[in-house]
Design a protein around this motif. Structure first.
Motif, PDB file in Angstrom:
ATOM      1  N   GLN A  61       0.800  -1.227   0.000  1.00  0.00           N
ATOM      2  CA  GLN A  61       0.000   0.000   0.000  1.00  0.00           C
ATOM      3  C   GLN A  61       0.835   1.282   0.000  1.00  0.00           C
ATOM      4  N   ASP A  62       2.127   1.164  -0.259  1.00  0.00           N
ATOM      5  CA  ASP A  62       2.924   2.379  -0.467  1.00  0.00           C
ATOM      6  C   ASP A  62       2.469   3.019  -1.767  1.00  0.00           C
ATOM      7  N   ARG A  63       2.411   4.335  -1.769  1.00  0.00           N
ATOM      8  CA  ARG A  63       2.010   5.065  -2.975  1.00  0.00           C
ATOM      9  C   ARG A  63       2.791   6.371  -3.029  1.00  0.00           C
ATOM     10  N   PHE A  64       3.622   6.511  -4.039  1.00  0.00           N
ATOM     11  CA  PHE A  64       4.458   7.701  -4.175  1.00  0.00           C
ATOM     12  C   PHE A  64       4.154   8.381  -5.505  1.00  0.00           C
ATOM     13  N   ALA A  65       3.788   9.663  -5.442  1.00  0.00           N
ATOM     14  CA  ALA A  65       3.508  10.437  -6.653  1.00  0.00           C
ATOM     15  C   ALA A  65       4.798  11.061  -7.165  1.00  0.00           C
ATOM     16  N   PHE A  66       4.930  11.145  -8.489  1.00  0.00           N
ATOM     17  CA  PHE A  66       6.104  11.780  -9.074  1.00  0.00           C
ATOM     18  C   PHE A  66       5.697  12.770 -10.150  1.00  0.00           C
ATOM     19  N   GLU A  67       6.562  13.743 -10.387  1.00  0.00           N
ATOM     20  CA  GLU A  67       6.339  14.762 -11.413  1.00  0.00           C
ATOM     21  C   GLU A  67       7.049  14.359 -12.706  1.00  0.00           C
ATOM     22  N   ILE A  68       6.501  14.766 -13.816  1.00  0.00           N
ATOM     23  CA  ILE A  68       7.145  14.561 -15.111  1.00  0.00           C
ATOM     24  C   ILE A  68       6.683  15.663 -16.055  1.00  0.00           C
ATOM     25  N   ASP A  69       7.578  16.127 -16.896  1.00  0.00           N
ATOM     26  CA  ASP A  69       7.236  17.130 -17.885  1.00  0.00           C
ATOM     27  C   ASP A  69       6.111  16.598 -18.778  1.00  0.00           C
ATOM     28  N   PRO A  70       5.041  17.377 -18.986  1.00  0.00           N
ATOM     29  CA  PRO A  70       3.896  16.896 -19.780  1.00  0.00           C
ATOM     30  C   PRO A  70       4.270  16.430 -21.192  1.00  0.00           C
ATOM     31  N   PHE A  71       5.210  17.143 -21.824  1.00  0.00           N
ATOM     32  CA  PHE A  71       5.638  16.743 -23.172  1.00  0.00           C
ATOM     33  C   PHE A  71       6.319  15.382 -23.137  1.00  0.00           C
ATOM     34  N   ARG A  72       7.219  15.196 -22.176  1.00  0.00           N
ATOM     35  CA  ARG A  72       7.898  13.904 -22.060  1.00  0.00           C
ATOM     36  C   ARG A  72       6.896  12.783 -21.753  1.00  0.00           C
ATOM     37  N   LYS A  73       5.945  13.089 -20.896  1.00  0.00           N
ATOM     38  CA  LYS A  73       4.924  12.088 -20.562  1.00  0.00           C
ATOM     39  C   LYS A  73       4.158  11.672 -21.817  1.00  0.00           C
ATOM     40  N   HIS A  74       3.743  12.651 -22.601  1.00  0.00           N
ATOM     41  CA  HIS A  74       3.003  12.370 -23.849  1.00  0.00           C
ATOM     42  C   HIS A  74       3.828  11.486 -24.779  1.00  0.00           C
TER      43      HIS A  74
END
Length: 200
Positions: free
Chosen positions: A146-159
């Motif tokens: 049940q560990d849950r870690f949110a991460f950031e990513i550049d929207p363009f790279r994600k796409h």
């Protein structure tokens, strides 16, 4: 480039800080003219250490590497990303990455996930016994506990990663707009078309 939506499975609990590109793939492996086979040279110096995680059959074929702070520092060699892919790694989790390595990883379809040191420490523990799941769509890393870690990513790279688009793919996705522009240019700027024809 293969699309990435989920990366799930065992993770190599490496955790070492300041791992430079020469550690990832030593310079004498750069003479190759192909990307294939570089996985054999990946972490060559580390593999000489007794009991290293890369020789542990428990992690054979693991798609995730958990590293320490400043992963991928040093030279700008793209071979580092190629070696990781040939090793089977499609996601690296660390507290931070060298900018050049992060860019090379992205361009070659490797997801880099930056998380706080405490989260990385927890994942290093989980990785010793259990799989880890990375969901790019929701930008989360989860474990069976049940560990849950949110991460950031550049929207363009994600796409691009979700769609499997490298630089060539991005260009080909605009083929209709490119063709329309060229057709319009022939009409609006006929002298350019004549100049181009005279050069051939």
């Amino acid at each position: 480039m293969e699309p990435i939506t989920h990366v799930a499975g065992r993770a190599i609990p490496f955790g070492r800080k300041n791992v430079d590109t020469d550690v990832i793939i030593p310079a004498h492996w750069l003479k190759t003219i192909t990307r294939e086979g570089l996985g054999k040279g990946a972490f060559e110096a580390v593999k000489k250490e007794p009991g290293n995680v890369f020789d542990d059959p428990e992690y054979a074929g693991a798609p995730i590497l958990i590293a320490g702070d400043n992963f991928g520092c040093g030279s700008s060699r793209e071979h580092a990303a190629w070696a990781l892919l040939d090793l089977g790694v499609t996601c690296v989790i660390a507290p931070s990455f060298s900018d050049i390595f992060s860019g090379n990883a992205f361009k070659n379809g490797i997801l880099t996930v930056a998380l706080p040191q405490a989260a990385v420490d927890r994942l290093l523990e989980v990785a010793k016994t259990d799989p880890i799941d990375i969901d790019l769509g929701t930008q989360t890393v989860t474990t069976p506990f049940q560990d849950r870690f949110a991460f950031e990513i550049d929207p363009f790279r994600k796409h691009c990663l979700l769609e499997g688009l490298d630089e060539v793919g991005l260009t080909l996705a605009q083929v209709d707009a490119i063709s329309a522009h060229e057709a319009k240019a022939k009409t609006d700027l006929p002298f350019l078309a004549r100049a181009s024809a005279s050069l051939n």
